[in-house]
Write a protein that holds these residues in place. Structure first.
Motif, PDB file in Angstrom:
ATOM      1  N   SER A 180       0.804  -1.224   0.000  1.00 54.54           N
ATOM      2  CA  SER A 180       0.000   0.000   0.000  1.00 54.54           C
ATOM      3  C   SER A 180       0.839   1.276   0.000  1.00 54.54           C
ATOM      4  CB  SER A 180      -0.939   0.008   1.214  1.00 54.54           C
ATOM      5  OG  SER A 180      -0.179  -0.032   2.419  1.00 54.54           O
ATOM      6  N   PHE A 181       2.165   1.137  -0.031  1.00 54.52           N
ATOM      7  CA  PHE A 181       2.997   2.333   0.094  1.00 54.52           C
ATOM      8  C   PHE A 181       2.894   3.216  -1.146  1.00 54.52           C
ATOM      9  CE2 PHE A 181       6.907   4.715  -0.588  1.00 54.52           C
ATOM     10  CZ  PHE A 181       7.042   5.374   0.619  1.00 54.52           C
ATOM     11  N   ASP A 182       2.758   4.499  -0.925  1.00 55.99           N
ATOM     12  CA  ASP A 182       2.778   5.501  -1.988  1.00 55.99           C
ATOM     13  C   ASP A 182       3.420   6.753  -1.422  1.00 55.99           C
ATOM     14  OD1 ASP A 182       1.744   7.908  -3.543  1.00 55.99           O
ATOM     15  OD2 ASP A 182       0.982   6.271  -4.793  1.00 55.99           O
ATOM     16  N   VAL A 183       4.539   7.155  -1.988  1.00 55.59           N
ATOM     17  CA  VAL A 183       5.290   8.283  -1.425  1.00 55.59           C
ATOM     18  C   VAL A 183       4.481   9.574  -1.480  1.00 55.59           C
ATOM     19  CG1 VAL A 183       6.477   8.892  -3.589  1.00 55.59           C
ATOM     20  CG2 VAL A 183       7.557   9.404  -1.371  1.00 55.59           C
ATOM     21  N   ASP A 184       3.648   9.731  -2.499  1.00 55.14           N
ATOM     22  CA  ASP A 184       2.825  10.942  -2.590  1.00 55.14           C
ATOM     23  C   ASP A 184       1.783  10.979  -1.472  1.00 55.14           C
ATOM     24  OD1 ASP A 184       4.147  11.942  -4.812  1.00 55.14           O
ATOM     25  OD2 ASP A 184       2.898  10.802  -6.197  1.00 55.14           O
ATOM     26  N   ASP A 185       1.218   9.815  -1.156  1.00 56.96           N
ATOM     27  CA  ASP A 185       0.256   9.756  -0.047  1.00 56.96           C
ATOM     28  C   ASP A 185       0.947  10.070   1.277  1.00 56.96           C
ATOM     29  OD1 ASP A 185      -1.755   9.097  -1.781  1.00 56.96           O
ATOM     30  OD2 ASP A 185      -1.669   6.938  -1.373  1.00 56.96           O
ATOM     31  N   LEU A 186       2.180   9.563   1.436  1.00 56.54           N
ATOM     32  CA  LEU A 186       2.925   9.779   2.676  1.00 56.54           C
ATOM     33  C   LEU A 186       3.144  11.269   2.940  1.00 56.54           C
ATOM     34  CD1 LEU A 186       4.494   8.456   5.042  1.00 56.54           C
ATOM     35  CD2 LEU A 186       6.515   8.492   3.558  1.00 56.54           C
ATOM     36  N   PHE A 187       3.419  12.024   1.878  1.00 52.74           N
ATOM     37  CA  PHE A 187       3.704  13.450   2.023  1.00 52.74           C
ATOM     38  C   PHE A 187       2.521  14.329   1.614  1.00 52.74           C
ATOM     39  CE2 PHE A 187       7.928  11.598   1.805  1.00 52.74           C
ATOM     40  CZ  PHE A 187       8.639  12.347   2.725  1.00 52.74           C
ATOM     41  N   ALA A 188       1.339  13.743   1.566  1.00 53.30           N
ATOM     42  CA  ALA A 188       0.167  14.471   1.053  1.00 53.30           C
ATOM     43  C   ALA A 188      -0.116  15.757   1.816  1.00 53.30           C
ATOM     44  CB  ALA A 188      -1.064  13.566   1.081  1.00 53.30           C
ATOM     45  N   THR A 189       0.129  15.773   3.126  1.00 50.94           N
ATOM     46  CA  THR A 189      -0.152  16.970   3.917  1.00 50.94           C
ATOM     47  C   THR A 189       1.134  17.658   4.386  1.00 50.94           C
ATOM     48  OG1 THR A 189      -0.341  15.641   5.942  1.00 50.94           O
ATOM     49  CG2 THR A 189      -2.369  16.080   4.706  1.00 50.94           C
ATOM     50  N   SER A 190       2.250  17.268   3.790  1.00 48.37           N
ATOM     51  CA  SER A 190       3.530  17.889   4.156  1.00 48.37           C
ATOM     52  C   SER A 190       3.855  19.025   3.201  1.00 48.37           C
ATOM     53  CB  SER A 190       4.661  16.858   4.097  1.00 48.37           C
ATOM     54  OG  SER A 190       4.476  15.836   5.052  1.00 48.37           O
ATOM     55  N   PHE A 191       4.641  19.966   3.704  1.00 42.43           N
ATOM     56  CA  PHE A 191       5.192  21.003   2.833  1.00 42.43           C
ATOM     57  C   PHE A 191       6.703  20.784   2.825  1.00 42.43           C
ATOM     58  CE2 PHE A 191       7.036  25.074   1.746  1.00 42.43           C
ATOM     59  CZ  PHE A 191       6.274  25.450   0.659  1.00 42.43           C
ATOM     60  N   GLY A 192       7.201  20.362   1.672  1.00 48.85           N
ATOM     61  CA  GLY A 192       8.628  20.066   1.613  1.00 48.85           C
ATOM     62  C   GLY A 192       8.896  18.606   1.925  1.00 48.85           C
ATOM     63  N   ILE A 193       9.968  18.358   2.664  1.00 51.90           N
ATOM     64  CA  ILE A 193      10.463  17.001   2.827  1.00 51.90           C
ATOM     65  C   ILE A 193      10.213  16.412   4.206  1.00 51.90           C
ATOM     66  CG2 ILE A 193      12.774  17.653   3.624  1.00 51.90           C
ATOM     67  CD1 ILE A 193      11.821  14.859   1.079  1.00 51.90           C
ATOM     68  N   TYR A 194       9.700  17.201   5.148  1.00 54.80           N
ATOM     69  CA  TYR A 194       9.475  16.673   6.494  1.00 54.80           C
ATOM     70  C   TYR A 194       8.282  15.726   6.509  1.00 54.80           C
ATOM     71  CZ  TYR A 194      12.624  20.330   8.230  1.00 54.80           C
ATOM     72  OH  TYR A 194      13.710  21.124   8.457  1.00 54.80           O
ATOM     73  N   LEU A 195       8.451  14.585   7.195  1.00 56.45           N
ATOM     74  CA  LEU A 195       7.308  13.695   7.401  1.00 56.45           C
ATOM     75  C   LEU A 195       6.301  14.394   8.310  1.00 56.45           C
ATOM     76  CD1 LEU A 195       9.220  10.336   8.009  1.00 56.45           C
ATOM     77  CD2 LEU A 195       7.780  10.879   6.039  1.00 56.45           C
ATOM     78  N   PRO A 196       5.010  14.236   8.041  1.00 53.34           N
ATOM     79  CA  PRO A 196       3.998  14.935   8.854  1.00 53.34           C
ATOM     80  C   PRO A 196       4.031  14.477  10.305  1.00 53.34           C
ATOM     81  CG  PRO A 196       2.974  13.309   7.409  1.00 53.34           C
ATOM     82  CD  PRO A 196       4.407  13.399   6.997  1.00 53.34           C
ATOM     83  N   GLU A 197       4.239  15.417  11.203  1.00 52.39           N
ATOM     84  CA  GLU A 197       4.248  15.111  12.638  1.00 52.39           C
ATOM     85  C   GLU A 197       3.025  15.681  13.342  1.00 52.39           C
ATOM     86  OE1 GLU A 197       7.876  16.572  14.237  1.00 52.39           O
ATOM     87  OE2 GLU A 197       9.139  15.112  13.182  1.00 52.39           O
ATOM     88  N   ASN A 198       2.516  16.792  12.851  1.00 47.09           N
ATOM     89  CA  ASN A 198       1.344  17.426  13.447  1.00 47.09           C
ATOM     90  C   ASN A 198       0.103  17.156  12.600  1.00 47.09           C
ATOM     91  OD1 ASN A 198       3.063  18.662  15.405  1.00 47.09           O
ATOM     92  ND2 ASN A 198       3.622  20.181  13.863  1.00 47.09           N
ATOM     93  N   LYS A 199      -1.034  17.479  13.136  1.00 54.93           N
ATOM     94  CA  LYS A 199      -2.279  17.317  12.409  1.00 54.93           C
ATOM     95  C   LYS A 199      -2.412  18.411  11.361  1.00 54.93           C
ATOM     96  CE  LYS A 199      -7.234  16.624  13.164  1.00 54.93           C
ATOM     97  NZ  LYS A 199      -8.330  16.595  14.179  1.00 54.93           N
ATOM     98  N   ALA A 200      -2.800  18.019  10.161  1.00 57.01           N
ATOM     99  CA  ALA A 200      -2.978  18.995   9.092  1.00 57.01           C
ATOM    100  C   ALA A 200      -4.149  19.917   9.412  1.00 57.01           C
ATOM    101  CB  ALA A 200      -3.224  18.286   7.771  1.00 57.01           C
ATOM    102  N   CYS A 201      -4.050  21.146   8.922  1.00 56.78           N
ATOM    103  CA  CYS A 201      -5.113  22.119   9.159  1.00 56.78           C
ATOM    104  C   CYS A 201      -5.220  23.051   7.969  1.00 56.78           C
ATOM    105  CB  CYS A 201      -4.835  22.915  10.438  1.00 56.78           C
ATOM    106  SG  CYS A 201      -3.370  23.980  10.339  1.00 56.78           S
ATOM    107  N   SER A 202      -6.249  23.863   7.986  1.00 57.24           N
ATOM    108  CA  SER A 202      -6.443  24.840   6.921  1.00 57.24           C
ATOM    109  C   SER A 202      -5.512  26.024   7.142  1.00 57.24           C
ATOM    110  CB  SER A 202      -7.900  25.313   6.917  1.00 57.24           C
ATOM    111  OG  SER A 202      -8.079  26.380   6.005  1.00 57.24           O
ATOM    112  N   VAL A 203      -4.787  26.386   6.107  1.00 55.04           N
ATOM    113  CA  VAL A 203      -3.894  27.552   6.143  1.00 55.04           C
ATOM    114  C   VAL A 203      -4.397  28.546   5.114  1.00 55.04           C
ATOM    115  CG1 VAL A 203      -1.568  28.405   5.666  1.00 55.04           C
ATOM    116  CG2 VAL A 203      -1.883  26.242   6.900  1.00 55.04           C
ATOM    117  N   ARG A 204      -4.753  29.731   5.569  1.00 55.14           N
ATOM    118  CA  ARG A 204      -5.246  30.779   4.662  1.00 55.14           C
ATOM    119  C   ARG A 204      -4.238  31.908   4.580  1.00 55.14           C
ATOM    120  NH1 ARG A 204     -11.464  31.859   3.683  1.00 55.14           N
ATOM    121  NH2 ARG A 204     -12.216  29.715   3.691  1.00 55.14           N
ATOM    122  N   PHE A 205      -4.065  32.393   3.362  1.00 57.51           N
ATOM    123  CA  PHE A 205      -3.190  33.544   3.155  1.00 57.51           C
ATOM    124  C   PHE A 205      -3.706  34.339   1.963  1.00 57.51           C
ATOM    125  CE2 PHE A 205      -1.528  30.153   0.520  1.00 57.51           C
ATOM    126  CZ  PHE A 205      -1.164  30.776  -0.668  1.00 57.51           C
TER     127      PHE A 205
END
Length: 301
Positions: free
Chosen positions: A199-224
């Motif tokens: 089931s591994f997919d690198v895009d899924d793994l980094f789906a909520t990441s910005f850059g190369i860090y593995l997601p450690e926190n819960k994703a949230c809405s970012v508005r700018f």
């Protein structure tokens, strides 16, 4: 040897893309191969290359049974749409290959940004990935005076901000880790295989990441919000695949991302200066303010 194989895989993909949906018979492919490499192209070698192209680049070379011709479905357009990152990887190798073969003809006319981390280990890691072989890496962090040896199952390669990274399972750490290729001071391919998770997919793994860090926190809405001019650049090159325009505010365009805020995202907003203003979450807005304040203090403003 590995680099030469990759060049040949790329040659095969390019040749079939140029042929389009009609494809080419093996005899036609063999003739083109002979013109390019000066040797015969046995069916067995072709089939091995065909399988490797699917494993390495995720591109299937199909056979049309009624005409016995080989082709890539959708030719160039669908390959680019359905596997944009794989196509980019192929293009990267293609450009380097073309430059190497045509130095005199293209000298002074083509400028390509260098990615130093791809020089020494990229092809070796791709070879290990193709055969699902465990690798040993001697890794030295910027903050360390010596290197550490890790046993890694190389699941994927990922490029970010002109650096290549291995994404894989580290036996010593007992979990997923990311290692920059330019911090690897030694690499060895073992003779031991690992089981690739289905089931591994690198895009899924980094789906909520910005850059190369593995997601450690819960994703949230970012508005700018961005200036109208900056918004045009963001439409052409989004900050993240989740980016969407959600409104306008006078001379500003409002965007939203769904990501895990981290230092990389903070610095990206800082890099764009007064062309972007973070609206929420407040914690990210404050992080950007703090970084910009440090910068102005540094310059005595």
């Amino acid at each position: 040897m590995v680099t030469e194989l990759l060049k040949k895989y790329i040659w095969l993909v390019q040749t079939l893309i140029r042929a389009g949906e009609k494809g080419l018979a093996l005899s036609e492919i063999s003739e083109k191969w002979r013109n390019s490499f000066g040797t015969d192209y046995p069916r067995r070698t072709f089939n091995n290359h065909r399988e490797a192209v699917e494993e390495v680049f995720g591109i299937r070379i199909l056979c049309r049974r009624d005409t016995n011709t080989y082709y890539i479905k959708g030719a160039a357009s669908d390959v680019m749409d359905e596997a944009a990152e794989n196509a980019w990887l192929i293009n990267t190798f293609t450009v380097n290959n073309m430059l190497a073969l045509s130095k005199e003809r293209l000298s002074g006319r083509v400028s390509v940004e260098d990615i130093p981390s791809g020089r020494n280990h990229l092809t070796s890691i791709m070879e290990a990935m193709t055969s699902n072989m465990i690798i040993y890496i001697d890794y030295q962090k910027y903050t360390s005076v010596s290197s550490q040896r890790f046993t890694v199952h190389p699941y994927a390669l990922k490029e970010s901000e002109k650096r290549w990274y291995i994404v894989g399972f580290c036996q010593q750490r007992g979990g997923m880790r990311v290692y920059a290729l330019d911090r690897i001071v030694g690499l060895e391919i073992s003779q031991e295989k690992f089981q690739m998770p289905e089931s591994f997919d690198v895009d899924d793994l980094f789906a909520t990441s910005f850059g190369i860090y593995l997601p450690e926190n819960k994703a949230c809405s970012v508005r700018f919000r961005a200036t109208e001019r900056e918004a045009k650049y963001l439409h052409d090159l989004p900050l993240h695949h989740s980016q969407k325009e959600v409104g306008a505010d006078g001379e500003w365009v409002i965007f939203e991302l769904f990501v895990c805020p981290d230092e990389n995202l903070t610095m990206e907003f800082c890099r764009r200066g007064g062309r972007i203003e973070v609206l929420e979450p407040l914690s990210l807005r404050q992080a950007v303010i703090d970084q910009l304040r440090k910068a102005t203090e540094l310059y005595g403003v």
